[in-house]
Design a protein around this motif. Structure first.
Motif, mmCIF file in Angstrom:
data_model
loop_
_atom_site.group_PDB
_atom_site.id
_atom_site.type_symbol
_atom_site.label_atom_id
_atom_site.label_comp_id
_atom_site.label_asym_id
_atom_site.label_seq_id
_atom_site.Cartn_x
_atom_site.Cartn_y
_atom_site.Cartn_z
ATOM 1 N N VAL A 115 55.104 49.190 47.383
ATOM 2 C CA VAL A 115 54.338 48.110 48.022
ATOM 3 C C VAL A 115 53.582 48.650 49.235
ATOM 4 O O VAL A 115 52.405 48.329 49.441
ATOM 5 C CB VAL A 115 55.278 46.947 48.430
ATOM 6 C CG1 VAL A 115 54.559 45.957 49.325
ATOM 7 C CG2 VAL A 115 55.824 46.253 47.205
ATOM 8 N N VAL A 116 54.242 49.491 50.031
ATOM 9 C CA VAL A 116 53.603 50.036 51.225
ATOM 10 C C VAL A 116 52.431 50.942 50.844
ATOM 11 O O VAL A 116 51.350 50.866 51.437
ATOM 12 C CB VAL A 116 54.632 50.782 52.100
ATOM 13 C CG1 VAL A 116 53.951 51.577 53.201
ATOM 14 C CG2 VAL A 116 55.623 49.795 52.700
ATOM 15 N N VAL A 117 52.608 51.792 49.836
ATOM 16 C CA VAL A 117 51.526 52.671 49.391
ATOM 17 C C VAL A 117 50.369 51.846 48.827
ATOM 18 O O VAL A 117 49.195 52.124 49.096
ATOM 19 C CB VAL A 117 52.036 53.700 48.361
ATOM 20 C CG1 VAL A 117 50.892 54.419 47.675
ATOM 21 C CG2 VAL A 117 52.959 54.690 49.047
ATOM 22 N N THR A 118 50.686 50.807 48.070
ATOM 23 C CA THR A 118 49.639 49.926 47.553
ATOM 24 C C THR A 118 48.888 49.257 48.702
ATOM 25 O O THR A 118 47.664 49.140 48.668
ATOM 26 C CB THR A 118 50.241 48.855 46.626
ATOM 27 O OG1 THR A 118 50.949 49.507 45.583
ATOM 28 C CG2 THR A 118 49.182 47.960 46.049
ATOM 29 N N GLY A 119 49.622 48.842 49.718
ATOM 30 C CA GLY A 119 48.983 48.254 50.898
ATOM 31 C C GLY A 119 48.091 49.234 51.619
ATOM 32 O O GLY A 119 47.005 48.881 52.092
ATOM 33 N N MET A 120 48.532 50.478 51.701
ATOM 34 C CA MET A 120 47.702 51.493 52.355
ATOM 35 C C MET A 120 46.441 51.773 51.546
ATOM 36 O O MET A 120 45.367 51.984 52.112
ATOM 37 C CB MET A 120 48.511 52.763 52.580
ATOM 38 C CG MET A 120 49.594 52.586 53.629
ATOM 39 S SD MET A 120 50.597 54.043 53.865
ATOM 40 C CE MET A 120 49.552 54.950 54.981
ATOM 41 N N LEU A 121 46.553 51.786 50.219
ATOM 42 C CA LEU A 121 45.363 51.957 49.381
ATOM 43 C C LEU A 121 44.418 50.764 49.529
ATOM 44 O O LEU A 121 43.202 50.922 49.510
ATOM 45 C CB LEU A 121 45.761 52.148 47.927
ATOM 46 C CG LEU A 121 46.498 53.442 47.602
ATOM 47 C CD1 LEU A 121 46.982 53.432 46.155
ATOM 48 C CD2 LEU A 121 45.623 54.640 47.868
ATOM 49 N N TYR A 122 45.005 49.589 49.679
ATOM 50 C CA TYR A 122 44.209 48.371 49.876
ATOM 51 C C TYR A 122 43.435 48.428 51.187
ATOM 52 O O TYR A 122 42.364 47.841 51.316
ATOM 53 C CB TYR A 122 45.134 47.154 49.845
ATOM 54 C CG TYR A 122 44.474 45.844 50.124
ATOM 55 C CD1 TYR A 122 43.648 45.250 49.180
ATOM 56 C CD2 TYR A 122 44.665 45.185 51.330
ATOM 57 C CE1 TYR A 122 43.032 44.040 49.419
ATOM 58 C CE2 TYR A 122 44.062 43.973 51.590
ATOM 59 C CZ TYR A 122 43.246 43.402 50.637
ATOM 60 O OH TYR A 122 42.636 42.206 50.883
#
Length: 129
Positions: free
Chosen positions: A19-26
């Motif tokens: 979730v954190v990595v997805t948020g950073m990509l977002y």
């Protein structure tokens, strides 16, 4: 027993990391620091992921173990099922325009990741399918 508890904790942590990595990509698509966006997604995700894992996932695993239905594919599908609890809840408790296909796909992918990590830590081999 300790390995099983570790598997639940580490798989939930892997889902949180997803979730954190997805948020950073977002964060590449919105203004702001990637760390701010990661914290924005990470804190509420931790409040959702760990309770779902231990309150819903642990009893499901115990029931499947009692019924001798533990296999690699079922654990991965269980991870996907548990991850989809969140977008379904958002869809139910808000207006239906809040749900998106991409949200379901991202949550399903993170659930599959958590299921794979659980299999590795718990020692569930793919050959048992």
């Amino acid at each position: 027993m300790i390995r099983l508890v570790l598997a639940f904790f580490i798989s939930a942590t892997a889902a949180l990391a997803g979730v954190v990595v997805t948020g950073m990509l977002y964060s590449f698509f919105v203004p702001g620091s990637p760390w701010e966006v990661a914290l924005h997604f990470g804190e509420p995700a931790a409040l959702v992921i760990y309770p779902i894992t231990f309150v819903v996932g642990l009893p499901l695993y115990c029931a499947a173990r009692l019924l001798k239905m533990i296999s690699w594919s079922r654990v991965v599908f269980g991870g996907i099922f548990l991850a989809l609890v969140y977008p379904v809840g958002v869809l139910i408790y808000s207006d239906f325009s809040a749900g998106s296909v991409s949200g379901f796909v991202i949550c399903g992918g993170i659930g599959a990741l958590a299921g794979l990590v659980f299999c590795q830590v718990a020692g569930i081999k793919r050959a048992s399918d």
